[in-house]
Write an enzyme that holds these catalytic residues in place. Structure first.
Site, PDB file in Angstrom:
ATOM      1  N   PRO A  11       7.826 -10.168   4.285  1.00  0.00           N
ATOM      2  CA  PRO A  11       8.313  -9.146   5.212  1.00  0.00           C
ATOM      3  C   PRO A  11       7.220  -8.439   5.998  1.00  0.00           C
ATOM      4  CG  PRO A  11       8.533  -8.434   2.922  1.00  0.00           C
ATOM      5  CD  PRO A  11       8.192  -9.889   2.894  1.00  0.00           C
ATOM      6  N   ASN A  12       7.560  -8.167   7.238  1.00  0.00           N
ATOM      7  CA  ASN A  12       6.744  -7.399   8.186  1.00  0.00           C
ATOM      8  C   ASN A  12       5.537  -8.157   8.728  1.00  0.00           C
ATOM      9  OD1 ASN A  12       8.308  -4.910   8.065  1.00  0.00           O
ATOM     10  ND2 ASN A  12       7.583  -4.792   5.955  1.00  0.00           N
ATOM     11  N   ARG A  19       1.188  -4.178  14.026  1.00  0.00           N
ATOM     12  CA  ARG A  19       1.388  -3.387  12.823  1.00  0.00           C
ATOM     13  C   ARG A  19       0.051  -2.886  12.275  1.00  0.00           C
ATOM     14  NH1 ARG A  19       2.583  -6.217   6.991  1.00  0.00           N
ATOM     15  NH2 ARG A  19       3.068  -4.286   5.929  1.00  0.00           N
ATOM     16  N   TYR A  24      -4.649  -4.392   9.378  1.00  0.00           N
ATOM     17  CA  TYR A  24      -4.319  -5.825   9.405  1.00  0.00           C
ATOM     18  C   TYR A  24      -4.964  -6.601  10.548  1.00  0.00           C
ATOM     19  CZ  TYR A  24      -0.855  -4.361   5.968  1.00  0.00           C
ATOM     20  OH  TYR A  24      -0.251  -3.851   4.845  1.00  0.00           O
ATOM     21  N   ASN A  75       1.488 -15.149   1.387  1.00  0.00           N
ATOM     22  CA  ASN A  75       1.313 -13.713   1.556  1.00  0.00           C
ATOM     23  C   ASN A  75       2.721 -13.136   1.467  1.00  0.00           C
ATOM     24  OD1 ASN A  75       0.875 -11.091   2.202  1.00  0.00           O
ATOM     25  ND2 ASN A  75      -0.294 -11.496   4.082  1.00  0.00           N
ATOM     26  N   ALA A  78       5.138  -6.957   0.899  1.00  0.00           N
ATOM     27  CA  ALA A  78       5.512  -5.953  -0.106  1.00  0.00           C
ATOM     28  C   ALA A  78       6.278  -6.554  -1.282  1.00  0.00           C
ATOM     29  CB  ALA A  78       6.324  -4.840   0.550  1.00  0.00           C
ATOM     30  N   HIS A  81       4.696  -6.797  -4.744  1.00  0.00           N
ATOM     31  CA  HIS A  81       4.639  -5.684  -5.698  1.00  0.00           C
ATOM     32  C   HIS A  81       5.958  -5.439  -6.408  1.00  0.00           C
ATOM     33  CE1 HIS A  81       0.978  -5.189  -3.468  1.00  0.00           C
ATOM     34  NE2 HIS A  81       1.626  -4.903  -2.357  1.00  0.00           N
ATOM     35  N   ASP A  88       9.435 -15.843 -10.669  1.00  0.00           N
ATOM     36  CA  ASP A  88      10.178 -16.917 -11.344  1.00  0.00           C
ATOM     37  C   ASP A  88      10.216 -18.188 -10.498  1.00  0.00           C
ATOM     38  OD1 ASP A  88      10.659 -15.238 -13.470  1.00  0.00           O
ATOM     39  OD2 ASP A  88      12.760 -14.829 -12.954  1.00  0.00           O
ATOM     40  N   GLU A  99      -2.016 -16.875  -4.047  1.00  0.00           N
ATOM     41  CA  GLU A  99      -1.566 -15.599  -3.469  1.00  0.00           C
ATOM     42  C   GLU A  99      -2.654 -15.067  -2.552  1.00  0.00           C
ATOM     43  OE1 GLU A  99      -0.721 -12.645  -6.490  1.00  0.00           O
ATOM     44  OE2 GLU A  99      -0.916 -10.986  -5.055  1.00  0.00           O
ATOM     45  N   HIS A 101      -3.769 -11.904   0.496  1.00  0.00           N
ATOM     46  CA  HIS A 101      -3.498 -10.670   1.238  1.00  0.00           C
ATOM     47  C   HIS A 101      -4.583 -10.461   2.274  1.00  0.00           C
ATOM     48  CE1 HIS A 101      -0.407  -9.709  -1.632  1.00  0.00           C
ATOM     49  NE2 HIS A 101      -1.266 -10.067  -2.579  1.00  0.00           N
ATOM     50  N   ILE A 102      -4.174  -9.952   3.414  1.00  0.00           N
ATOM     51  CA  ILE A 102      -5.119  -9.650   4.488  1.00  0.00           C
ATOM     52  C   ILE A 102      -6.009  -8.474   4.070  1.00  0.00           C
ATOM     53  CG2 ILE A 102      -5.305  -8.843   6.880  1.00  0.00           C
ATOM     54  CD1 ILE A 102      -2.457 -10.184   7.302  1.00  0.00           C
ATOM     55  N   SER A 103      -5.368  -7.434   3.561  1.00  0.00           N
ATOM     56  CA  SER A 103      -6.099  -6.225   3.174  1.00  0.00           C
ATOM     57  C   SER A 103      -6.531  -6.319   1.712  1.00  0.00           C
ATOM     58  CB  SER A 103      -5.210  -4.993   3.383  1.00  0.00           C
ATOM     59  OG  SER A 103      -4.067  -5.059   2.534  1.00  0.00           O
ATOM     60  N   ARG A 108      -6.310   0.271  -1.760  1.00  0.00           N
ATOM     61  CA  ARG A 108      -5.260   1.011  -1.052  1.00  0.00           C
ATOM     62  C   ARG A 108      -4.406   1.804  -2.057  1.00  0.00           C
ATOM     63  NH1 ARG A 108      -2.277  -2.840   2.954  1.00  0.00           N
ATOM     64  NH2 ARG A 108      -1.527  -0.790   3.681  1.00  0.00           N
ATOM     65  N   ARG A 112       0.179  -0.649  -4.558  1.00  0.00           N
ATOM     66  CA  ARG A 112      -0.221  -2.001  -4.138  1.00  0.00           C
ATOM     67  C   ARG A 112      -1.151  -2.671  -5.150  1.00  0.00           C
ATOM     68  NH1 ARG A 112       1.589  -2.024   1.244  1.00  0.00           N
ATOM     69  NH2 ARG A 112       1.459   0.060   2.117  1.00  0.00           N
TER      70      ARG A 112
HETATM   71  C1  DQA Z   1      -0.262  -7.382   2.431  1.00  0.00           C
HETATM   72  C2  DQA Z   1      -0.474  -6.186   1.488  1.00  0.00           C
HETATM   73  C3  DQA Z   1       0.861  -5.661   0.996  1.00  0.00           C
HETATM   74  O1  DQA Z   1       0.650  -4.539   0.129  1.00  0.00           O
HETATM   75  C4  DQA Z   1       1.711  -5.196   2.158  1.00  0.00           C
HETATM   76  O2  DQA Z   1       2.975  -4.770   1.703  1.00  0.00           O
HETATM   77  C5  DQA Z   1       1.840  -6.234   3.216  1.00  0.00           C
HETATM   78  C6  DQA Z   1       0.664  -7.030   3.575  1.00  0.00           C
HETATM   79  C7  DQA Z   1      -1.595  -7.870   3.041  1.00  0.00           C
HETATM   80  O3  DQA Z   1      -1.603  -8.972   3.579  1.00  0.00           O
HETATM   81  O4  DQA Z   1      -2.604  -7.155   3.003  1.00  0.00           O
HETATM   82  O5  DQA Z   1       2.890  -6.385   3.841  1.00  0.00           O
HETATM   83  O6  DQA Z   1       0.292  -8.455   1.684  1.00  0.00           O
END
Ligand code: DQA
Length: 145
Positions: A11-12, A19, A24, A75, A78, A81, A88, A99, A101-103, A108, A112
């Site tokens: 998502p997002n 964003r 990001y 990625n 959210a 978390h 599963d 797995e 993550h950009i950040s 943070r 997270r």
């Molecule tokens: C994220 C980090 C997550 O905590 C956040 O909800 C995201 C992006 C990242 O790529 O840093 O949507 O996965």
């Protein structure tokens, strides 16, 4: 023959570029997709790059990857978390999952810091901006060679 890897986005992540660019970066998800396709070509991977704001889509794609792909980079946004269902789904397939993550999620907010999917994946990459995607492809290369 090229091997297929799935690069899955939760998502997002369709909002990348607009964003919170201070966190990001300025690249759009299409920019990241193109970078992944180019890096994949160098690594001998066909990259199947997807994004959804719906948990069930991600679950279905993880199952599909178990049949069609040699590995998955995800990625999960959210859902990382919160989602036992993604945990599963990853456990239900036998191909390796990385797995990413950009950040740097650990630098943070506290919420997270915990990943529901981390115990189910091969390894985690975070904090390198959108280069985390490319590093995840290299990680998949090193474990699928
Ligand atoms: C994220 C980090 C997550 O905590 C956040 O909800 C995201 C992006 C990242 O790529 O840093 O949507 O996965």
């Amino acid at each position: 023959m090229s091997k297929t890897v799935f690069v899955l986005n939760g998502p997002n992540l369709n909002m990348l570029g607009k964003r919170e660019p201070g966190i990001y970066g300025g690249k759009t998800l299409t920019d990241v997709e193109n970078d992944c396709i180019a890096a994949g070509r160098d690594l001998g991977f066909d990259v199947d790059f997807r994004q959804s704001n719906h948990e069930g889509d991600l679950i279905g794609w993880i199952h599909e990857a178990g049949e069609k792909a040699v590995g998955v980079a995800i990625n999960a946004g959210a859902y990382t978390h919160t989602s036992i269902a993604l945990h599963d789904a990853i456990k239900a397939i036998s191909v390796p999952v990385v797995e990413l993550h950009i950040s740097n999620v650990h630098a943070r907010e506290e919420f997270r810091h915990h990943s529901m999917i981390a115990p189910a994946v091969k390894g985690v990459i975070c904090g390198f901006g959108t280069a985390s995607y490319i590093l995840a492809l290299h990680a998949l290369k090193s474990i699928t060679a």
